[in-house]
Design a protein around this motif. Structure first.
Motif, PDB file in Angstrom:
ATOM      1  N   LYS A  95      11.655   5.035   4.137  1.00  0.00           N
ATOM      2  CA  LYS A  95      11.456   6.471   4.407  1.00  0.00           C
ATOM      3  C   LYS A  95      12.787   7.201   4.495  1.00  0.00           C
ATOM      4  N   ASP A 133      13.650   9.003  -3.144  1.00  0.00           N
ATOM      5  CA  ASP A 133      12.602   8.000  -2.925  1.00  0.00           C
ATOM      6  C   ASP A 133      12.234   7.301  -4.233  1.00  0.00           C
ATOM      7  N   PRO A 189       0.797  -1.225   0.000  1.00  0.00           N
ATOM      8  CA  PRO A 189       0.000   0.000   0.000  1.00  0.00           C
ATOM      9  C   PRO A 189       0.831   1.278   0.000  1.00  0.00           C
ATOM     10  N   ASP A 190       1.994   1.254   0.654  1.00  0.00           N
ATOM     11  CA  ASP A 190       2.823   2.465   0.733  1.00  0.00           C
ATOM     12  C   ASP A 190       4.289   2.061   0.705  1.00  0.00           C
ATOM     13  N   SER A 191       4.917   2.168  -0.468  1.00  0.00           N
ATOM     14  CA  SER A 191       6.320   1.760  -0.608  1.00  0.00           C
ATOM     15  C   SER A 191       7.284   2.739   0.047  1.00  0.00           C
ATOM     16  N   SER A 192       6.764   3.851   0.554  1.00  0.00           N
ATOM     17  CA  SER A 192       7.641   4.849   1.183  1.00  0.00           C
ATOM     18  C   SER A 192       7.929   4.536   2.647  1.00  0.00           C
TER      19      SER A 192
END
Length: 288
Positions: free
Chosen positions: A226, A231, A204-207
């Motif tokens: 992060k 990024d 859902p959130d690769s960061s």
């Protein structure tokens, strides 16, 4: 969806420590005559094949993961692109450890840019890393790997994730020395990819992906995406400003601090949130 390659170029969906074979779907791929495409045909057609893959998986008998040999989940990447020193603490580490930099200049990623690895260096996690130069330092580097799903050039960071098919765990193995990065990192077996392709919807959130690496049970690397200097969306933007990205191209996004030496007999384990864990043996070149 977790999609793996295994055995003799078979295709499977991974669920609950089992594999459900869907190799039949490969017959639905377009047939090409020479010259063959320079991208991965399965990845290029993955969205349209997905319903058929899910149908076949529901009809397939489960095969325990423990009974199969996992191949690299992307069979035919046109390019392996890698990001050097993309975590600040690794940059500091590389500048202060003379065995890492070997008198080479270590610069910020924005200045030194990206580099390419030979596709012939790619293996799956069931194969061992083979140390070709045992008289030199050979290091592990744990990395989150992006698999490109849709072709593009000069892709904006804003639209970059639309071009991502999914993610894998990766090891960018490295022999230290005075040669250029691409040579020392393109040795056979020095690009490990696996355990499977986690499609983009699985991440859902690769960061904010956590990952860690151990050698023989000792923790060496632990990080979160992060902390990337550039990024993932901006890496895709950066890479595509130089190269057209094609389906199946791999982007190794960089390693954090804690890189260290491995030797024949060692076992490397990497754990990556939302994707999976890989266990890789280290052998001397030519060992049985």
């Amino acid at each position: 969806m977790l999609l793996c390659r295994f055995g003799s170029n078979q295709l499977g969906v991974v669920r609950d420590n089992n594999v459900y074979e869907v190799t039949e779907v490969l017959s639905d791929l377009p047939q090409y005559s020479y010259p063959f495409p320079t991208h991965d045909v399965l990845i290029a057609n993955l969205d349209s094949l997905r319903p058929r893959i899910q149908q076949l998986a529901s009809q397939s008998k489960p095969i325990p993961l423990s009974q199969i040999k996992l191949l690299a989940p992307v069979a035919n990447p046109g390019k392996i692109i890698a990001a050097p020193v993309n975590y600040l603490k690794h940059l500091e580490e590389a500048r202060t450890d003379s065995e890492i930099h070997h008198s080479n200049q270590v610069g910020e990623i924005q200045r030194v840019g990206l580099f390419l690895k030979a596709t012939s260096s790619l293996i799956g996690v069931s194969e061992p890393v083979q140390i070709a130069h045992p008289n030199r330092r050979n290091d592990h580097e744990a990395e989150v790997v992006v698999v490109i799903g849709k072709a593009g050039r000069n892709i904006s960071a804003k639209n970059a994730m639309e071009h991502v098919a999914g993610f894998c765990a990766g090891l960018d193995m490295t022999t230290r020395g005075p040669e250029e990065r691409s040579m020392r990192k393109s040795i056979d077996t020095y690009s490990v990819l696996g355990p499977w392709l986690a499609t983009a919807d699985e991440v859902p959130d690769s960061s904010i992906l956590n990952f860690r690496l151990t050698v023989n049970g000792e923790e060496r690397q632990k990080a979160n995406t992060k902390d990337l200097v550039i990024d993932i969306p901006h890496l895709i933007e950066f890479a595509s400003s130089f190269y057209t990205l094609h389906p199946g191209d791999l982007i190794y996004t960089g390693t954090p601090e804690g890189v260290g030496t491995v030797n024949p007999g060692d076992t490397i384990v990497m754990e990556l949130d939302n994707v999976g864990n890989i266990t890789v043996k280290v052998q001397a070149l030519g060992a049985a």
